[in-house]
Scaffold this motif. Structure first.
Motif, PDB file in Angstrom:
ATOM      1  N   SER A  49      33.439  15.909 -56.341  1.00 37.76           N
ATOM      2  CA  SER A  49      33.993  16.503 -57.552  1.00 37.76           C
ATOM      3  C   SER A  49      35.241  15.684 -57.991  1.00 37.76           C
ATOM      4  O   SER A  49      35.999  16.057 -58.892  1.00 37.76           O
ATOM      5  CB  SER A  49      34.681  18.059 -57.166  1.00 37.76           C
ATOM      6  N   ASP A  50      35.753  14.600 -57.295  1.00 33.80           N
ATOM      7  CA  ASP A  50      36.952  13.815 -57.464  1.00 33.80           C
ATOM      8  C   ASP A  50      36.596  12.670 -58.138  1.00 33.80           C
ATOM      9  O   ASP A  50      35.651  11.675 -57.525  1.00 33.80           O
ATOM     10  CB  ASP A  50      37.736  13.693 -56.229  1.00 33.80           C
ATOM     11  N   PRO A  51      37.006  12.430 -59.433  1.00 32.81           N
ATOM     12  CA  PRO A  51      36.494  11.030 -60.011  1.00 32.81           C
ATOM     13  C   PRO A  51      36.696   9.898 -59.231  1.00 32.81           C
ATOM     14  O   PRO A  51      36.182   8.871 -59.516  1.00 32.81           O
ATOM     15  CB  PRO A  51      37.215  11.039 -61.278  1.00 32.81           C
ATOM     16  N   ILE A  52      37.994   9.854 -58.442  1.00 31.35           N
ATOM     17  CA  ILE A  52      38.292   8.630 -57.791  1.00 31.35           C
ATOM     18  C   ILE A  52      37.279   8.208 -56.892  1.00 31.35           C
ATOM     19  O   ILE A  52      37.214   7.066 -56.426  1.00 31.35           O
ATOM     20  CB  ILE A  52      39.792   8.760 -56.989  1.00 31.35           C
ATOM     21  N   PHE A  53      36.451   9.222 -56.348  1.00 27.15           N
ATOM     22  CA  PHE A  53      35.172   8.925 -55.326  1.00 27.15           C
ATOM     23  C   PHE A  53      34.070   8.374 -56.084  1.00 27.15           C
ATOM     24  O   PHE A  53      33.048   8.472 -55.552  1.00 27.15           O
ATOM     25  CB  PHE A  53      35.219   9.841 -54.378  1.00 27.15           C
ATOM     26  N   THR A  54      34.022   8.473 -57.409  1.00 26.32           N
ATOM     27  CA  THR A  54      32.666   8.219 -58.262  1.00 26.32           C
ATOM     28  C   THR A  54      32.543   6.534 -57.825  1.00 26.32           C
ATOM     29  O   THR A  54      33.367   5.724 -58.289  1.00 26.32           O
ATOM     30  CB  THR A  54      32.929   8.428 -59.552  1.00 26.32           C
ATOM     31  N   LYS A  55      31.330   6.294 -57.628  1.00 22.33           N
ATOM     32  CA  LYS A  55      30.937   4.732 -57.513  1.00 22.33           C
ATOM     33  C   LYS A  55      30.146   4.370 -58.610  1.00 22.33           C
ATOM     34  O   LYS A  55      29.410   4.987 -58.934  1.00 22.33           O
ATOM     35  CB  LYS A  55      30.203   4.721 -56.190  1.00 22.33           C
ATOM     36  N   ASP A  56      30.713   3.173 -58.929  1.00 25.75           N
ATOM     37  CA  ASP A  56      30.095   2.855 -60.230  1.00 25.75           C
ATOM     38  C   ASP A  56      28.641   1.912 -59.722  1.00 25.75           C
ATOM     39  O   ASP A  56      28.543   1.402 -58.491  1.00 25.75           O
ATOM     40  CB  ASP A  56      30.976   1.265 -60.694  1.00 25.75           C
ATOM     41  N   LEU A  57      27.818   1.895 -60.298  1.00 26.39           N
ATOM     42  CA  LEU A  57      26.542   0.870 -60.276  1.00 26.39           C
ATOM     43  C   LEU A  57      26.603  -0.387 -59.968  1.00 26.39           C
ATOM     44  O   LEU A  57      25.920  -1.112 -59.266  1.00 26.39           O
ATOM     45  CB  LEU A  57      25.502   1.295 -61.296  1.00 26.39           C
ATOM     46  N   ASP A  58      27.657  -1.033 -60.921  1.00 23.83           N
ATOM     47  CA  ASP A  58      27.866  -2.452 -60.655  1.00 23.83           C
ATOM     48  C   ASP A  58      29.007  -2.657 -59.543  1.00 23.83           C
ATOM     49  O   ASP A  58      29.984  -1.935 -59.490  1.00 23.83           O
ATOM     50  CB  ASP A  58      28.748  -2.810 -61.972  1.00 23.83           C
ATOM     51  N   ARG A  59      28.850  -3.550 -58.963  1.00 22.20           N
ATOM     52  CA  ARG A  59      29.713  -3.958 -57.528  1.00 22.20           C
ATOM     53  C   ARG A  59      31.115  -4.544 -58.323  1.00 22.20           C
ATOM     54  O   ARG A  59      30.931  -5.378 -59.078  1.00 22.20           O
ATOM     55  CB  ARG A  59      28.972  -5.185 -56.747  1.00 22.20           C
ATOM     56  N   PRO A  60      32.095  -3.806 -57.953  1.00 21.33           N
ATOM     57  CA  PRO A  60      33.316  -4.334 -58.358  1.00 21.33           C
ATOM     58  C   PRO A  60      33.852  -5.619 -57.798  1.00 21.33           C
ATOM     59  O   PRO A  60      33.300  -6.123 -56.971  1.00 21.33           O
ATOM     60  CB  PRO A  60      34.253  -3.105 -58.129  1.00 21.33           C
ATOM     61  N   LEU A  62      36.167  -8.053 -55.873  1.00 24.34           N
ATOM     62  CA  LEU A  62      36.999  -7.706 -54.478  1.00 24.34           C
ATOM     63  C   LEU A  62      38.239  -7.016 -54.355  1.00 24.34           C
ATOM     64  O   LEU A  62      38.735  -6.164 -53.998  1.00 24.34           O
ATOM     65  CB  LEU A  62      36.862  -9.341 -53.579  1.00 24.34           C
ATOM     66  N   GLU A  63      39.123  -7.678 -55.311  1.00 28.65           N
ATOM     67  CA  GLU A  63      40.245  -7.012 -55.749  1.00 28.65           C
ATOM     68  C   GLU A  63      40.181  -5.647 -56.290  1.00 28.65           C
ATOM     69  O   GLU A  63      40.998  -4.636 -55.579  1.00 28.65           O
ATOM     70  CB  GLU A  63      41.091  -7.958 -56.784  1.00 28.65           C
ATOM     71  N   LYS A  64      39.231  -5.236 -57.225  1.00 24.35           N
ATOM     72  CA  LYS A  64      39.075  -3.920 -57.432  1.00 24.35           C
ATOM     73  C   LYS A  64      38.929  -3.080 -56.259  1.00 24.35           C
ATOM     74  O   LYS A  64      38.994  -1.848 -56.306  1.00 24.35           O
ATOM     75  CB  LYS A  64      37.938  -4.008 -58.671  1.00 24.35           C
ATOM     76  N   TYR A  65      37.567  -3.639 -55.659  1.00 27.77           N
ATOM     77  CA  TYR A  65      37.430  -2.922 -54.479  1.00 27.77           C
ATOM     78  C   TYR A  65      38.196  -2.568 -53.477  1.00 27.77           C
ATOM     79  O   TYR A  65      38.656  -1.387 -52.858  1.00 27.77           O
ATOM     80  CB  TYR A  65      36.074  -3.553 -53.734  1.00 27.77           C
TER      81      TYR A  65
END
Length: 177
Positions: A49-60, A62-65
Motif C-alpha cells: 500500500s506504500d508507493p515507495i515500495f512499488t517496483k518499476d518494470l524497467d530496471r533503474p 544503479l544510482e537510482k536503485y
C-alpha cells in the motif's frame, strides 16, 4: 481464523493450486501457523500500500536503485514492524521479518540488517551511555552505519584478518598494524 481474514492474493500459481489434491491454504496454515501468517500478511499489505515500495518494470540505474533502497530502508524504520519489546516477547518474528524483506528485495534486507544488527547492535552492546545514544540515533534513522573491510587477500573471512586497529588518544587517530 487467518484463512478467513487473509485474502491469499491471486497469483500465477492459482491454476495449479486449484488442480491439487489438497487445500494449499490449509497446508500453508499448518506449516507456518496462524500468527506467523498474519504477521507476514501485515508486512506485505503495508508494503504493497506504500508507493515507495512499488517496483518499476524497467530496471533503474544503479544510482537510482541505491537511492530507492536507502529510502525504503528508512521507511522500514518508520513502520517499526518489530519493536524491541515485541521482539523479546516473540523472537520468532525476527526470522519472519527477515524472510519477508528477503522476498521483497535482498538489497533492502542487507542495508536494513547492516544498520540495525551489525552497526546498531554492535554499538548498543558496547555498554556505555554514549554508545546508547548513538544506538538510539541509529534506530531512529538519524545516523546510518556501515561496514568497511580493507585487508587484501583475506577474502570474506573476517575472523582470519591479520590487521588490527590501534587508537592513539594523544592524536585521536586510528592506525592499523
Amino acid at each position: 481464523m487467518f484463512l478467513k481474514k487473509s485474502s491469499f492474493s491471486p497469483g500465477p500459481l492459482d491454476e495449479y493450486r486449484q488442480k491439487s489434491s489438497f487445500d494449499s491454504k490449509k497446508m500453508k496454515l499448518f506449516l507456518e501457523g496462524e500468527e506467523r501468517l498474519a504477521f507476514k500478511d501485515y508486512i506485505f499489505k503495508t508494503l504493497e500500500s506504500d508507493p515507495i515500495f512499488t517496483k518499476d518494470l524497467d530496471r533503474p540505474s544503479l544510482e537510482k536503485y541505491r537511492e530507492q533502497t536507502f529510502l525504503r530502508s528508512k521507511r522500514l524504520f518508520e513502520y517499526d514492524f518489530l519493536p524491541e519489546d515485541e521482539l523479546m516477547e516473540n523472537p520468532w518474528k525476527a526470522n519472519t521479518y527477515i524472510e519477508c524483506l528477503a522476498m521483497y528485495d535482498l538489497s533492502l534486507l542487507g542495508k536494513y540488517q547492516l544498520n540495525v544488527q551489525m552497526f546498531g547492535g554492535t554499538i548498543s552492546r558496547s555498554g556505555s551511555k554514549h554508545h546508547a545514544e548513538i544506538a538510539k540515533q541509529c534506530y531512529n534513522f538519524e545516523i546510518f552505519g556501515c561496514f568497511a573491510l580493507t585487508e587484501l587477500s583475506h577474502g570474506s573471512n573476517t575472523k582470519a584478518m591479520r590487521t588490527t586497529a590501534h587508537y592513539d588518544p594523544k592524536t585521536q587517530v586510528n592506525t592499523s598494524l
